[in-house]
Design an enzyme around this catalytic site. Structure first.
Site, PDB file in Angstrom:
ATOM      1  N   SER A  12      36.229  34.320  38.758  1.00 15.14           N
ATOM      2  CA  SER A  12      37.337  33.228  39.627  1.00 15.14           C
ATOM      3  C   SER A  12      37.838  34.142  40.703  1.00 15.14           C
ATOM      4  CB  SER A  12      38.597  33.080  38.587  1.00 15.14           C
ATOM      5  OG  SER A  12      38.929  34.200  38.224  1.00 15.14           O
ATOM      6  N   ASN A  13      37.625  35.581  40.763  1.00 13.95           N
ATOM      7  CA  ASN A  13      37.940  36.247  41.673  1.00 13.95           C
ATOM      8  C   ASN A  13      36.963  35.998  42.978  1.00 13.95           C
ATOM      9  OD1 ASN A  13      40.196  37.428  40.430  1.00 13.95           O
ATOM     10  ND2 ASN A  13      38.899  39.259  40.237  1.00 13.95           N
ATOM     11  N   ARG A  64      17.824  51.853  31.152  1.00 16.28           N
ATOM     12  CA  ARG A  64      18.976  51.533  32.131  1.00 16.28           C
ATOM     13  C   ARG A  64      18.616  51.934  33.486  1.00 16.28           C
ATOM     14  NH1 ARG A  64      24.448  50.908  30.520  1.00 16.28           N
ATOM     15  NH2 ARG A  64      25.697  50.589  32.230  1.00 16.28           N
ATOM     16  N   VAL A  92      27.168  51.291  37.076  1.00 13.54           N
ATOM     17  CA  VAL A  92      26.120  51.371  37.681  1.00 13.54           C
ATOM     18  C   VAL A  92      25.976  53.175  37.946  1.00 13.54           C
ATOM     19  CG1 VAL A  92      26.190  49.120  38.989  1.00 13.54           C
ATOM     20  CG2 VAL A  92      27.492  51.482  39.825  1.00 13.54           C
ATOM     21  N   ASN A 106      35.608  47.890  43.408  1.00 11.47           N
ATOM     22  CA  ASN A 106      36.057  47.179  42.010  1.00 11.47           C
ATOM     23  C   ASN A 106      37.566  46.822  41.828  1.00 11.47           C
ATOM     24  OD1 ASN A 106      35.405  46.479  39.460  1.00 11.47           O
ATOM     25  ND2 ASN A 106      35.433  48.622  38.570  1.00 11.47           N
ATOM     26  N   THR A 107      37.526  45.808  41.026  1.00  6.49           N
ATOM     27  CA  THR A 107      38.849  45.517  40.589  1.00  6.49           C
ATOM     28  C   THR A 107      39.105  45.759  39.027  1.00  6.49           C
ATOM     29  OG1 THR A 107      38.584  43.048  40.247  1.00  6.49           O
ATOM     30  CG2 THR A 107      39.016  43.662  42.281  1.00  6.49           C
ATOM     31  N   HIS A 108      40.410  45.931  38.684  1.00  8.42           N
ATOM     32  CA  HIS A 108      40.612  46.252  37.211  1.00  8.42           C
ATOM     33  C   HIS A 108      41.860  45.660  36.987  1.00  8.42           C
ATOM     34  CE1 HIS A 108      40.252  48.156  33.314  1.00  8.42           C
ATOM     35  NE2 HIS A 108      41.361  48.631  33.676  1.00  8.42           N
ATOM     36  N   ASP A 140      33.334  54.783  41.137  1.00  8.39           N
ATOM     37  CA  ASP A 140      32.687  55.926  41.211  1.00  8.39           C
ATOM     38  C   ASP A 140      31.812  55.959  40.076  1.00  8.39           C
ATOM     39  OD1 ASP A 140      34.195  57.023  39.367  1.00  8.39           O
ATOM     40  OD2 ASP A 140      34.991  58.388  40.755  1.00  8.39           O
ATOM     41  N   GLY A 142      32.419  57.030  37.116  1.00  6.10           N
ATOM     42  CA  GLY A 142      33.099  57.011  35.797  1.00  6.10           C
ATOM     43  C   GLY A 142      33.484  55.614  35.651  1.00  6.10           C
TER      44      GLY A 142
HETATM   45  C1  GAR Z   1      39.121  40.330  36.448  1.00  5.25           C
HETATM   46  O1  GAR Z   1      40.220  40.421  35.860  1.00  5.25           O
HETATM   47  C2  GAR Z   1      38.671  41.985  36.659  1.00  5.25           C
HETATM   48  O2  GAR Z   1      39.573  42.611  37.083  1.00  5.25           O
HETATM   49  C3  GAR Z   1      38.125  42.140  35.236  1.00  5.25           C
HETATM   50  O3  GAR Z   1      37.252  41.016  34.907  1.00  5.25           O
HETATM   51  C4  GAR Z   1      38.336  39.922  35.363  1.00  5.25           C
HETATM   52  C5  GAR Z   1      37.011  39.029  35.877  1.00  5.25           C
HETATM   53  O4  GAR Z   1      37.459  37.715  36.010  1.00  5.25           O
HETATM   54  N1  GAR Z   1      37.461  43.400  35.324  1.00  5.25           N
HETATM   55  C6  GAR Z   1      37.378  44.294  34.486  1.00  5.25           C
HETATM   56  O5  GAR Z   1      37.931  44.251  33.409  1.00  5.25           O
HETATM   57  C7  GAR Z   1      36.538  45.583  34.781  1.00  5.25           C
HETATM   58  N2  GAR Z   1      36.767  46.659  34.053  1.00  5.25           N
HETATM   59  P1  GAR Z   1      36.520  36.634  37.007  1.00  5.25           P
HETATM   60  O6  GAR Z   1      35.154  36.777  36.379  1.00  5.25           O
HETATM   61  O7  GAR Z   1      37.162  35.375  36.622  1.00  5.25           O
HETATM   62  O8  GAR Z   1      36.672  36.826  38.383  1.00  5.25           O
END
Ligand code: GAR
Length: 189
Positions: A12-13, A64, A92, A106-108, A140, A142
């Site tokens: 969705s992002n 991997r 990765v 990345n988004t979290h 990175d 981690g």
């Molecule tokens: C998002 O909230 C993203 O931050 C999270 O997965 C969701 C994906 O949503 N990522 C993590 O938790 C990574 N550690 P989407 O597939 O609907 O874009």
């Protein structure tokens, strides 16, 4: 600016980025969307939008490192300026990071460094925090440890479930990701 977006799930992002590009509010090219598994809604969204989609299936590789090398090669073939994880749930390795130095975003769904990992929303809720949020960072090697580019706060409501909280976080997360990409595309960062 060219980006490749990586997804593991619904994307969705990614859809928000596709929409921002198609309405002209974000000036970049989504060169391709890739996934680590077959049949993701994220890759379906890209196909529907006329964007190249690809899969480098994690489960098809015994090692991997071989999966990482294949993913690196596939992403590099699109010559992206940035690679964007939109819910890409695989770590990765250094081969990939070296190919896109400081260029893997990345988004979290939590305010890092609190609640890293695959269950940022669930963990924040279980801890009982009153405010959580989302983070856009440079990834990175981690787990959610790279330099932070932007964050936004979201209040936790008394009757929140993991799903209701995650949905409100995602609203902020999409806006934050688009704004960060806009700044990068303008060379403001
Ligand atoms: C998002 O909230 C993203 O931050 C999270 O997965 C969701 C994906 O949503 N990522 C993590 O938790 C990574 N550690 P989407 O597939 O609907 O874009």
């Amino acid at each position: 600016m060219r980006i490749v977006v990586l997804v593991s799930g619904t994307g969705s992002n990614l859809q928000a980025v596709i929409d921002a590009v198609s309405t002209g509010s974000l000036d970049l090219t989504i060169a391709a969307v890739g996934a680590d598994r077959h049949n993701t809604y994220g890759v379906e969204r890209s196909t529907a939008a006329g964007i190249d989609g690809f899969v480098v299936d994690f489960k098809s590789f015994d090692q991997r490192a071989d999966w990482n090398a294949a993913l690196t090669e596939k992403v590099a073939s699109y010559s992206p300026d940035y690679v964007v994880s939109s819910g890409f749930m695989r770590i990765v390795d250094q081969t990939f990071l070296d190919a896109f130095p400081n260029r893997y975003l990345n988004t979290h769904p939590a305010l890092l460094p609190s609640f890293p990992g695959a269950h940022g929303v669930r963990d924040a809720l279980a801890y009982g925090v009153k405010v959580t949020g989302c983070t856009v960072m440079i990834a990175d090697a981690g787990v959610d440890t790279g330099p932070i580019l932007a964050q936004a706060a979201v209040e936790v409501l008394d009757d929140d479930t993991e799903d209701t909280l995650h949905e409100r976080i995602k609203v902020k997360e999409r806006a934050l990701l688009i704004e960060t990409l806009r700044q990068l595309a303008l060379g403001d960062r």
